[in-house]
Design a protein around this motif. Structure first.
Motif, PDB file in Angstrom:
ATOM      1  N   SER A 137      -0.061   0.446  -3.018  1.00 63.95           N
ATOM      2  CA  SER A 137       0.506   0.227  -1.823  1.00 63.95           C
ATOM      3  C   SER A 137       0.956   1.552  -1.136  1.00 63.95           C
ATOM      4  CB  SER A 137       1.697  -0.758  -1.787  1.00 63.95           C
ATOM      5  OG  SER A 137       2.384  -1.125  -0.548  1.00 63.95           O
ATOM      6  N   GLY A 138       0.753   1.436   0.226  1.00 62.77           N
ATOM      7  CA  GLY A 138       1.175   2.782   0.694  1.00 62.77           C
ATOM      8  C   GLY A 138       0.566   4.077   0.346  1.00 62.77           C
ATOM      9  N   ALA A 169      12.790   3.430  -1.803  1.00 62.17           N
ATOM     10  CA  ALA A 169      13.549   3.578  -0.487  1.00 62.17           C
ATOM     11  C   ALA A 169      12.559   2.922   0.796  1.00 62.17           C
ATOM     12  CB  ALA A 169      13.830   4.860  -0.260  1.00 62.17           C
ATOM     13  N   ASN A 170      13.275   2.513   1.798  1.00 62.28           N
ATOM     14  CA  ASN A 170      12.595   2.109   3.113  1.00 62.28           C
ATOM     15  C   ASN A 170      11.434   1.181   2.755  1.00 62.28           C
ATOM     16  OD1 ASN A 170      12.437   2.132   5.812  1.00 62.28           O
ATOM     17  ND2 ASN A 170      11.096   3.983   5.819  1.00 62.28           N
ATOM     18  N   GLY A 171      11.499   0.093   2.023  1.00 61.89           N
ATOM     19  CA  GLY A 171      10.568  -0.840   1.814  1.00 61.89           C
ATOM     20  C   GLY A 171       9.616  -0.430   0.903  1.00 61.89           C
ATOM     21  N   ARG A 172       9.651   0.708   0.191  1.00 60.23           N
ATOM     22  CA  ARG A 172       8.704   1.257  -0.963  1.00 60.23           C
ATOM     23  C   ARG A 172       9.450   0.907  -2.380  1.00 60.23           C
ATOM     24  NH1 ARG A 172       5.452   1.041   2.378  1.00 60.23           N
ATOM     25  NH2 ARG A 172       4.681  -0.269   0.613  1.00 60.23           N
ATOM     26  N   SER A 173       8.529   1.051  -3.434  1.00 58.24           N
ATOM     27  CA  SER A 173       8.905   0.817  -4.666  1.00 58.24           C
ATOM     28  C   SER A 173       9.212   2.247  -5.150  1.00 58.24           C
ATOM     29  CB  SER A 173       7.875   0.214  -5.555  1.00 58.24           C
ATOM     30  OG  SER A 173       7.558  -1.079  -4.665  1.00 58.24           O
TER      31      SER A 173
END
Lengths: 577, 450
Positions: A137-138, A169-173
């Motif tokens: 993801s990302g 942080a900020n929606g990230r693992s």
């Protein structure tokens, strides 16, 4: 407000039975609470020691083992990939069977749920290739721009770099990289392969809240960050203790949250003490209320006893609705006072009657014989006298002598009462005899005489004495009435006794005289001896009965006799006029 | 018609597939350890178009694969009925295989479909992780991919491409509806503390971004007290449930789906989680299997929706769809069935418009703007595929759990509906531009500051 006499209160309490019992109860309650508190403190201490003692060490050792084992598996996976002979073909972008094999292998290896993917780095640390797994993801999968690991801490163990952690942080693992150089071969020197590992997959192995949430195992990263089981930076840390090392710079730390368990225990203890204080306060309040009530009621008993002792035989304690011990004592006191009063009344009357009887008998004996002589003499003189005036005077004298004889006779009857010969007698017979004797006088005065009630009742009494009493009462009633008045005699049964009432609608007796009408020689009649009612009561008493007089001035008088019932009754209708 | 009618299903590598599938359909809990390839529809030599679908038929997501197969069968039956009525309906052949929820398997199966089965259209995928990988195959090979179940909006926004289409609500649609529901809820109870927990893969993260964007667009103010990312198929949520409870949110929005969502709810229900927290799942929570698992005593405060509901809208088309599925399978469908049904109908309509399936470019043109009257469409509205994002545009209904025994063995269904119009749930051109620009510039997202 009335000032409180503390000394008096203390003195009262010292000698109060209630106070003693209450203080004993308080002592027992407080003692039990103290014992419970001591046991509770000891148990809480033991519990905490057990939870943070041996079992904790075993838990921490097992946790460290889980983390080490997990990393060992990833290191083994990484070693296998870095040494795989087809990897260089893949990196060179060759369209060969070896490259296809490497692609399939890398895709499969990247599909582990603990990995985001597999990354290849150039010697300068820049990204070379990425293999996304299903958890990718990302960055760096959908966009490699902005991917920077240069500022992350790096720990190297046996040629393997542990890069990170990169914090969530900020929606990230969060994640870490486990990176190893590819083995020497056709690839560019310094090329390395890395597993892009979920940070939470490592921290989840720490377990939940430790043992019952008392001690939370956490993970310390090389940059000093403390991570919780979800892979986030731990907050609200209490007492940190170093645990076993996982890697250089990576170690387990223990957050001893003694308050997690001790706080509820302390809270429970506080509640225990508060409850105990409330119980003690409640006991004291109950004691105060109870002792006040008891003092008041015992005070009433003491007042009653004092009044009785002072001679007030008519004093009676108020009888409330209670059925407790104090009420029973009160009732017993009243019964005692009643009986004592009756006994003293009877004794006084007996004493009085004995004295009067002796006196009357003596007087009667002394007067009766001269009276008889005087009567005989007056009768003889009357027969010989020719002068009508003198004859009338002698006749009057004879009448006065007769009256004196009746008085003497009454005195003798009063002073030497003859013992009754009781037998069953029909109340109706008594009433008939009485009425027949009274009727001439009643008719002469225009008084209606009537009888009624259960005239078939048999009473057990001396019939002559009863007729005497009834005639006496009837005479009083007739004399109390005016012309046109009525005298009624009734008989009824009540509570195993025969009740005879003689009522009139005459002038009645004044209240101030009512208590004296049974006193010997008390009379309101100009020609009365004052012995009729006294003798009547004497006779009724002798026949095991009782006599009560009730009267309302201007409305009339009712005399009630209670006499023993003889048993069977005669079939006789009521209503004689 | 039987689910195993030979006219509509031919077995591939295993002759026992029909029996096996029948057993699976009758007991969804006993899924096979290994699934086999399924072939449906016309033989290869007669087919106008060959569709290759990838659905899991094993593991926690296996039920959705099996329901998708039934949905495909229902679509094929409807198309056959149309053909029998004389309408010019193309003949479809559908080949289905199981990627076992792994991206690597998915890519390999997709490549095999193209190479060995000469598939002209790819379809399916429950997991967005698998779909991401297969979408790359689609882009590379210039083959149409119809997404029927996975929902990450990244696939149509940041990672969207000419050949990728999706025919069920995506995470943006669901979160846009959810954001509106939360806005309205805030007006009622004043909640401010929000936490999010989603599976740690693309779908979970994108769902959270979608929700934040949608809430920001609506001007909803709130505080994010926790973001948690358990892995997909996580067996033990206890540390996450404890972390959520410690964060003291008033609302927890979750993107955990399928068996994971059921496991999460059961584990949370064994704690005091639901005493103070309302749990919302706007994309998958109202799926039929989740409602069955709630039993007759669901935890309080659940706010649920899904991409298709058996009890909403109460139109004849939806009721017929649900009834037919039940007649075929002896049970009621999960939303996966309607997604697969839609996918096959979309392929058929596109082939019909394009005059064949040989030219992917013509198929793309046919699919862009394609209108489809579907079971989940409320009265007066027909779903259509957005020309820009290739995402189907559909209405959504969000509600709470109410007792309802019309669809046994479920004891509860979703009710107290709040319905949101399809047009309102589309991402604005500005959001799409910002997200695409952000992806190109290398940033993770174009989030407004929290």
């Amino acid at each position: 407000m009335k000032p409180v006499n503390v000394q008096g209160l203390m003195r009262q309490m010292r000698f109060s039975l209630v106070a003693r019992y209450t203080l004993l109860s308080l002592a027992v309650t407080a003692g039990a609470l103290v014992v419970l508190s001591v046991l509770y403190e000891r148990m809480a201490g033991d519990l905490y020691d057990r939870l943070t003692g041996e079992r904790l060490n075993a838990q921490v050792t097992a946790t460290a083992s889980r983390l080490t084992s997990f990393l060992d598996n990833r290191l083994y996976q990484l070693a296998n990939l870095s040494n795989h002979p087809s990897i260089p073909s893949f990196l060179d972008g060759q369209n060969t069977a070896a490259a296809a094999e490497a692609t399939a292998l890398l895709r499969l290896e990247a599909d582990l749920p603990d990995l985001y993917g597999i990354l290849f780095f150039n010697a300068d640390g820049s990204l070379k290739k990425v293999i996304p797994g299903q958890a990718a993801s990302g960055s760096p999968y959908w966009s490699a721009d902005g991917w920077d690991i240069s500022r992350l801490p790096v720990v190297t163990v046996d040629g393997v770099d542990f890069v990170g952690p990169a914090l969530p942080a900020n929606g990230r693992s969060g994640w870490i990289l486990i990176r190893q150089p590819l083995r020497d071969g056709p690839t560019e020197p310094g090329t390395s392969i890395a597993l892009h590992l979920r940070l939470a997959s490592l921290t989840e192995l720490l377990g939940g809240g430790g043992i019952s949430g008392v001690v939370a195992p956490l993970l310390r990263a090389p940059d000093g960050t403390i991570l919780d089981a979800t892979g986030r930076v731990a907050t609200g840390l209490k007492e940190l203790t170093d645990g076993p090392r996982i890697l250089p710079g990576w170690s387990i730390v223990l957050d001893a949250r003694s308050d997690t368990i001790l706080e509820p225990l302390a809270q429970a203890r506080l509640w225990l003490y508060v409850t105990a204080a409330i119980i003690i306060a409640f006991i004291l309040l109950v004691f105060l209320a109870f002792s006040r009530s008891l003092r008041r009621r015992i005070g009433t008993l003491v007042t009653g006893a004092g009044s009785l002792a002072a001679g007030d035989l008519g004093y009676r304690l108020p009888e409330g609705p209670n059925h407790d011990e104090i009420s029973r004592v009160g009732r017993a006191f009243n019964t005692m006072a009643e009986q004592l009063s009756g006994l003293i009344d009877r004794m006084v009357r007996a004493e009085k009657m004995a004295v009067l009887g002796e006196f009357a008998t003596g007087v009667a004996h002394e007067v009766r014989n001269p009276l008889a002589t005087m009567k005989t003499t007056v009768q003889a003189l009357t027969r010989q006298e020719r002068d009508p005036d003198r004859q009338e005077l002698l006749t009057d004298m004879g009448s006065q002598i007769d009256r004196l004889s009746r008085v003497v006779s009454d005195l003798l009857t009063y002073g030497r009462p003859s013992p009754p010969s009781p037998r069953p007698v029909a109340a109706g017979d008594l009433l008939r005899q009485t009425v027949s004797l009274l009727r001439p006088l009643a008719e002469e005065q225009g008084i209606t005489l009537s009888t009624g009630g259960e005239t078939g009742l048999l009473l057990f009494a001396d019939p002559d004495q009863m007729v005497h009493v009834l005639v006496n009462l009837g005479l009083n009633a007739v004399q109390a009435c005016r012309a046109g008045g009525a005298v009624t005699m009734r008989v009824t049964a009540q509570g195993g006794q025969v009740v005879l009432t003689v009522s009139d609608d005459g002038c009645g007796i004044a209240p101030e005289h009512l208590a004296s009408v049974l006193t010997p020689f008390f009379t309101q009649k100009p020609r009365g001896t004052g012995l009729g009612l006294t003798i009547s009561q004497q006779m009724v008493d002798a026949n095991a009965g009782s006599l009560q007089i009730a009267s309302v001035p201007g409305e009339g008088t009712t005399v009630t006799l209670h006499l023993p019932l003889a048993g069977s009754t005669l079939k006789e209708s009521a209503g004689h006029g | 018609m039987s689910a195993c009618a030979p006219a509509h299903r031919s077995t591939g590598s295993s002759p026992a597939i029909c029996l096996m599938a029948g057993a699976l359909l009758s007991a969804a809990v006993s899924l096979p350890a290994h699934a086999a390839r399924i072939e449906l529809g016309a033989p290869a030599e007669e087919a106008d178009v060959i569709v290759g679908c990838l659905y899991p038929m094993t593991g926690r997501a296996g039920t959705y694969g099996l329901d998708s197969v039934s949905g495909i069968e229902m679509a094929l039956k409807d198309l056959a009925d149309e053909a029998a009525a004389g309408l010019p309906v193309p003949k479809l052949r559908v080949v289905i295989d199981d990627p076992a929820s792994k991206a690597s398997y998915g890519v390999r199966i997709a490549e095999d479909f193209l190479r060995n089965d000469h598939v002209q259209v790819l379809c399916g995928m429950v997991s967005s992780g698998v779909a991401q990988a297969v979408s790359e195959v689609s882009r590379r090979e210039k083959v149409i991919l119809i997404g029927t179940d996975h929902a990450s909006s990244r696939l149509t926004i940041e990672a969207g491409h000419r050949y990728y289409f999706r025919v069920t609500n995506d995470s943006w649609t669901s979160m846009a509806a959810g954001a509106r529901y939360l806005r309205d809820l805030q007006a009622k109870n004043g909640w401010t503390r929000l936490a999010f927990i989603g599976p740690d893969y693309d779908y979970g993260h994108v769902s959270w971004l979608d929700l934040q964007h949608a809430l920001a667009d609506l001007g909803v103010t709130y505080e994010t007290v926790a973001e948690l990312w358990p892995k997909l198929y996580e067996p033990d949520y206890s540390v996450y449930i404890a972390a959520l409870q410690q964060a003291k949110p008033e609302i927890v929005v979750t993107a955990i789906w399928g068996g994971d969502f059921i496991a999460f709810v059961k584990q949370a229900a064994s704690t005091r989680f639901f005493e103070t927290i309302q749990l919302a799942n706007f994309d998958t929570g109202a799926n039929y299997d989740a409602l069955v698992a709630l039993g007759d005593t669901p935890p309080p405060g659940l706010i649920l929706s899904a991409r298709h509901h058996n009890n909403w809208p109460e139109t004849g088309r939806n009721q017929r769809f649900v009834r037919t599925f039940h007649d075929l399978n002896g049970r009621y469908p999960t939303y996966a069935a309607e997604g697969a049904y839609t996918g096959i109908l979309a392929v058929a309509r596109a082939v019909e418009i394009a005059g064949g399936a040989k030219d992917s470019e013509k198929l793309v043109e046919a699919l862009e703007g394609l209108k489809l009257a579907l079971p989940e469409d409320p009265p007066g509205f027909a779903s259509y595929i957005d020309r820009d994002t290739h995402q189907i545009v559909q209405a959504m209904a969000v509600g709470t759990v109410v007792p309802d025994t019309r669809f046994p063995p479920a004891k509860v269904m979703v009710g107290n509906w709040a319905v949101y119009d399809a047009e309102d749930l589309k991402p604005s051109p500005d959001v799409i531009r910002r997200r695409r620009d952000a992806a190109r510039s290398g940033w993770e997202s174009a989030l407004p500051p929290p």
